[in-house]
Design a protein around this motif. Structure first.
Motif, PDB file in Angstrom:
ATOM      1  N   LYS A  48      -3.798   1.404   6.494  1.00 25.36           N
ATOM      2  CA  LYS A  48      -3.498   0.635   5.293  1.00 25.36           C
ATOM      3  C   LYS A  48      -4.733   0.479   4.414  1.00 25.36           C
ATOM      4  O   LYS A  48      -5.852   0.365   4.913  1.00 25.36           O
ATOM      5  CB  LYS A  48      -2.982  -0.760   5.670  1.00 25.36           C
ATOM      6  CG  LYS A  48      -1.609  -0.786   6.295  1.00 25.36           C
ATOM      7  CD  LYS A  48      -1.069  -2.202   6.363  1.00 25.36           C
ATOM      8  CE  LYS A  48      -1.966  -3.113   7.156  1.00 25.36           C
ATOM      9  NZ  LYS A  48      -1.415  -4.479   7.223  1.00 25.36           N
ATOM     10  N   ASP A 279       0.083   1.340  -7.974  1.00 26.08           N
ATOM     11  CA  ASP A 279       1.003   1.628  -6.877  1.00 26.08           C
ATOM     12  C   ASP A 279       2.464   1.419  -7.260  1.00 26.08           C
ATOM     13  O   ASP A 279       3.344   2.146  -6.791  1.00 26.08           O
ATOM     14  CB  ASP A 279       0.670   0.733  -5.677  1.00 26.08           C
ATOM     15  CG  ASP A 279      -0.740   0.973  -5.164  1.00 26.08           C
ATOM     16  OD1 ASP A 279      -1.052   2.128  -4.835  1.00 26.08           O
ATOM     17  OD2 ASP A 279      -1.519  -0.003  -5.112  1.00 26.08           O
ATOM     18  N   ARG A 528       4.845   4.513  -5.622  1.00 22.15           N
ATOM     19  CA  ARG A 528       4.187   5.560  -4.850  1.00 22.15           C
ATOM     20  C   ARG A 528       4.755   5.577  -3.433  1.00 22.15           C
ATOM     21  O   ARG A 528       5.070   4.540  -2.851  1.00 22.15           O
ATOM     22  CB  ARG A 528       2.678   5.335  -4.801  1.00 22.15           C
ATOM     23  CG  ARG A 528       1.979   5.462  -6.142  1.00 22.15           C
ATOM     24  CD  ARG A 528       0.489   5.162  -6.021  1.00 22.15           C
ATOM     25  NE  ARG A 528      -0.181   6.134  -5.171  1.00 22.15           N
ATOM     26  CZ  ARG A 528      -1.012   5.826  -4.171  1.00 22.15           C
ATOM     27  NH1 ARG A 528      -1.255   4.548  -3.873  1.00 22.15           N
ATOM     28  NH2 ARG A 528      -1.589   6.761  -3.462  1.00 22.15           N
ATOM     29  N   GLN A 530       3.393   5.936  -0.802  1.00 19.53           N
ATOM     30  CA  GLN A 530       2.519   5.252   0.160  1.00 19.53           C
ATOM     31  C   GLN A 530       2.816   3.756   0.260  1.00 19.53           C
ATOM     32  O   GLN A 530       2.307   3.071   1.140  1.00 19.53           O
ATOM     33  CB  GLN A 530       1.042   5.446  -0.231  1.00 19.53           C
ATOM     34  CG  GLN A 530       0.535   6.876  -0.071  1.00 19.53           C
ATOM     35  CD  GLN A 530       0.782   7.729  -1.315  1.00 19.53           C
ATOM     36  OE1 GLN A 530       1.503   7.322  -2.228  1.00 19.53           O
ATOM     37  NE2 GLN A 530       0.177   8.907  -1.358  1.00 19.53           N
ATOM     38  N   LYS A 532       4.913   0.593   1.175  1.00 17.54           N
ATOM     39  CA  LYS A 532       5.890   0.278   2.211  1.00 17.54           C
ATOM     40  C   LYS A 532       6.443  -1.140   2.039  1.00 17.54           C
ATOM     41  O   LYS A 532       5.746  -2.048   1.594  1.00 17.54           O
ATOM     42  CB  LYS A 532       5.249   0.401   3.606  1.00 17.54           C
ATOM     43  CG  LYS A 532       4.487   1.705   3.836  1.00 17.54           C
ATOM     44  CD  LYS A 532       5.384   2.931   3.709  1.00 17.54           C
ATOM     45  CE  LYS A 532       4.586   4.220   3.926  1.00 17.54           C
ATOM     46  NZ  LYS A 532       5.415   5.434   3.723  1.00 17.54           N
ATOM     47  N   VAL A 550       0.244  -0.720   1.443  1.00 17.88           N
ATOM     48  CA  VAL A 550       0.045   0.655   0.980  1.00 17.88           C
ATOM     49  C   VAL A 550      -0.793   1.399   2.006  1.00 17.88           C
ATOM     50  O   VAL A 550      -1.797   0.878   2.498  1.00 17.88           O
ATOM     51  CB  VAL A 550      -0.666   0.692  -0.388  1.00 17.88           C
ATOM     52  CG1 VAL A 550      -0.833   2.132  -0.876  1.00 17.88           C
ATOM     53  CG2 VAL A 550       0.094  -0.137  -1.416  1.00 17.88           C
ATOM     54  N   THR A 551      -0.354   2.609   2.337  1.00 21.02           N
ATOM     55  CA  THR A 551      -1.126   3.433   3.264  1.00 21.02           C
ATOM     56  C   THR A 551      -1.960   4.450   2.495  1.00 21.02           C
ATOM     57  O   THR A 551      -1.695   4.750   1.332  1.00 21.02           O
ATOM     58  CB  THR A 551      -0.193   4.185   4.221  1.00 21.02           C
ATOM     59  OG1 THR A 551       0.693   5.016   3.466  1.00 21.02           O
ATOM     60  CG2 THR A 551       0.624   3.204   5.044  1.00 21.02           C
ATOM     61  N   LYS A 552      -2.959   4.976   3.165  1.00 21.78           N
ATOM     62  CA  LYS A 552      -3.828   5.976   2.528  1.00 21.78           C
ATOM     63  C   LYS A 552      -3.105   7.304   2.371  1.00 21.78           C
ATOM     64  O   LYS A 552      -2.210   7.616   3.149  1.00 21.78           O
ATOM     65  CB  LYS A 552      -5.093   6.173   3.370  1.00 21.78           C
ATOM     66  CG  LYS A 552      -6.009   4.967   3.381  1.00 21.78           C
ATOM     67  CD  LYS A 552      -7.267   5.243   4.174  1.00 21.78           C
ATOM     68  CE  LYS A 552      -8.193   4.035   4.176  1.00 21.78           C
ATOM     69  NZ  LYS A 552      -9.418   4.261   4.970  1.00 21.78           N
TER      70      LYS A 552
END
Length: 552
Positions: A48, A279, A528, A530, A532, A550-552
């Motif tokens: 994250k 995002d 995006r 990414q 969640k 948000v994940t990388k």
């Protein structure tokens, strides 16, 4: 006390009677998530990032007071920093949030709340029922800066309180630190809805500032202290609002450390979200090519039923607009369906009253004001407006029919609609001109009740079971037939009677034309991949913001 199982609300076929009978809504059915977010428990937790960036189309005004905010841009910050007693679920039913539970009295005139224990303000002080009483007593103060809401006028003792005959509002009583009750003069169908829209503020923060000064208390407004999932850090005017996680949030520790609202130009937001600068962004353009570009870039597109509408506010106190026939002519003159088809690419609906398009209270027999130059010209002629000198511009008593369309920048579709409306009015002999400014400058036109104007393009948010709200700027409806009809709507708790009363009011509004209703655009978000656990629904975008990550 009346008790009943919760059922879906409004157009999900919940009767108002069942709604009024809902009681003791506990933690298990609460609208906030009391468990750790899926992000925190995910195997991907180590990947994250520590910040979510959310795009805003226009700059917030900085009025971060949960009772006096008046723009959706301020509202986004308010709903993230502050907490509400109840929220709406996906079926538009009421769910306890800051409250642990609530219940109605047998005659539906008293609403009781039990607050959660252990909730703290962001400065560490405990939240108590005294904060709740302070918050909702303030709105009954005659000096309340945005005008006294209808909610306050329904409370017992309102007249004595607002006339300074007493310092204590009888309509709100506190039993102890965790129990507060609201007592209404008659059954009030819109009571719970008000709480979903106006969060609780801290008495110890605001009690030393006179209510009349609340909108000028810049230091307090721009440094809000709430009980919500995120704490306020910084507001850089015109650029961003920075928040940080409230680890003690009663709905669970936020999954993401930082939350930033970025002011992003709609012309560049697609690039910003595609390259990761943003995002999440609300979709401002439903052009198929734009939507395809998002999807091609791996950006998810979410579409949902609208909770708001766009309209042209009319100054009914303006002499040339005081004739109802003139206002009706303006609606006929504007090709609203063409605006929906050409600018929204069909992702929206033409509206003809201040109500969500699929609300069951919306009567089927409203005048739809289908586009008709002939009908518009006929009505204007009946009202005395004719082209007496043959120059193509209507006139009356030596006055040309000029019409200035004021509109704010920041909403691309609204900006594009302005010249279409201008041309539509020119086509029927009205000398229409355009005047654009930033959002807050344009809003100031409507906020000044003594200022005359022709039309202001603006947007408003619908509220379940509430009509005539201040966010639909109309200089109409405060007395006479409309006021009588509104009073009937608010006191009807039984569903069949409520629907009839609401429909009657909407017919009155539809005929009077306090503004030109334009369209209700579908809400959309570019997100995006990414991101969640982002799961907005009608009326509630930030209700589970503590779960987003948000994940990388």
């Amino acid at each position: 006390m009346k008790t009943s199982r919760r059922k879906p609300y409004l157009h999900r076929r919940l009767t108002a009677l069942a709604l009024a009978m809902m009681t003791v809504v506990g933690l298990s059915s609460c609208g906030v998530n009391t468990q750790s977010s899926s992000g925190a428990n995910s195997s991907a937790a180590g990947t994250k990032v520590d910040t979510i960036n959310y795009a805003l189309w226009s700059n917030p005004s900085g009025r971060f007071n949960p009772q006096t905010y008046q723009t959706d841009y301020d509202r986004a910050i308010v709903f993230t920093v502050f907490s509400r007693l109840v929220v709406l679920d996906k079926d538009q039913g009421y769910q306890a949030s800051l409250a642990k539970s609530y219940s109605w009295s047998d005659d539906y005139t008293t609403l009781n709340f039990e607050l959660r224990k252990g909730v703290k303000w962001h400065d560490g002080k405990p939240l108590t029922a005294a904060d709740v009483k302070f918050t909702y007593s303030a709105i009954a103060d005659p000096d309340f800066p945005t005008g006294i809401p209808e909610f306050a006028k329904h409370l017992k003792g309102f007249e004595d309180y607002t006339e300074h005959k007493t310092d204590d509002l009888a309509g709100i009583t506190v039993e102890d630190n965790y129990h507060v009750s609201f007592h209404f003069q008659t059954p009030y169908s819109g009571a719970l809805t008000y709480f979903t829209d106006k969060p609780v503020l801290a008495e110890h923060i605001w009690k030393n500032t006179p209510v009349k000064d609340w909108n000028s208390a810049t230091e307090l407004l721009r440094n809000p202290v709430g009980t919500g999932p995120y704490k306020f850090v910084k507001f850089v005017d015109g650029q961003y609002v920075q928040l940080e996680a409230n680890d003690d949030y009663y709905g669970g520790k936020p999954a993401t450390k930082n939350f930033v609202f970025k002011v992003v130009n709609q012309d560049t937001v697609q690039t910003a979200i595609s390259n990761g600068e943003v995002d999440i962004a609300e979709i401002s353009d439903w052009n198929p090519s734009q939507i395809s570009a998002y999807k091609d870039a791996g950006v998810n597109v979410i579409e949902e039923t609208a909770d708001g509408g766009q309209y042209l506010s009319l100054d009914t106190a303006n002499p040339k607009l005081s004739d109802q026939r003139v206002r009706q002519a303006l609606v006929y003159a504007i090709d609203r369906k063409s605006i929906v088809d050409s600018l929204l690419y069909g992702h929206g609906k033409v509206i003809n009253a201040d109500v969500q398009p699929d609300d069951p209270a919306l009567p089927k027999d409203l005048n739809t004001y289908a586009y008709s130059k002939k009908k518009a010209q006929q009505l204007l002629s009946e009202a005395g407006w004719k082209d007496s000198d043959g120059d193509g511009i209507l006139d009356k008593d030596g006055e040309k029919f000029t019409f200035q369309i004021n509109f704010p920048t920041g909403n691309k579709i609204r900006e594009l609609s302005a010249p279409i409306i201008q041309q539509n009015l020119k086509d029927i002999g009205i000398d229409a001109t355009l005047n654009s400014a930033d959002f807050n400058t344009t809003l100031a036109i409507l906020q000044d009740s003594g200022r005359r104007y022709d039309g202001v393009l603006m947007g408003g948010t619908f509220r379940p079971r509430q009509f005539g709200g201040s966010n639909w700027w109309a200089r109409w409806g405060s007395d006479g037939e409309a006021k009588t009809a509104l009073d009937k709507v608010s006191s009807d708790v039984e569903e069949k009677s409520y629907l009839k009363s609401a429909a009657d009011y909407l017919r009155i509004q539809n005929k009077a034309v306090p503004f030109v209703w334009l369209y209700s655009p579908n809400d959309g978000f570019a997100v995006r991949k990414q991101v969640k656990d982002f799961s907005p629904y009608t009326y509630e975008t930030f209700v589970n913001v503590q779960q987003w990550y948000v994940t990388k």
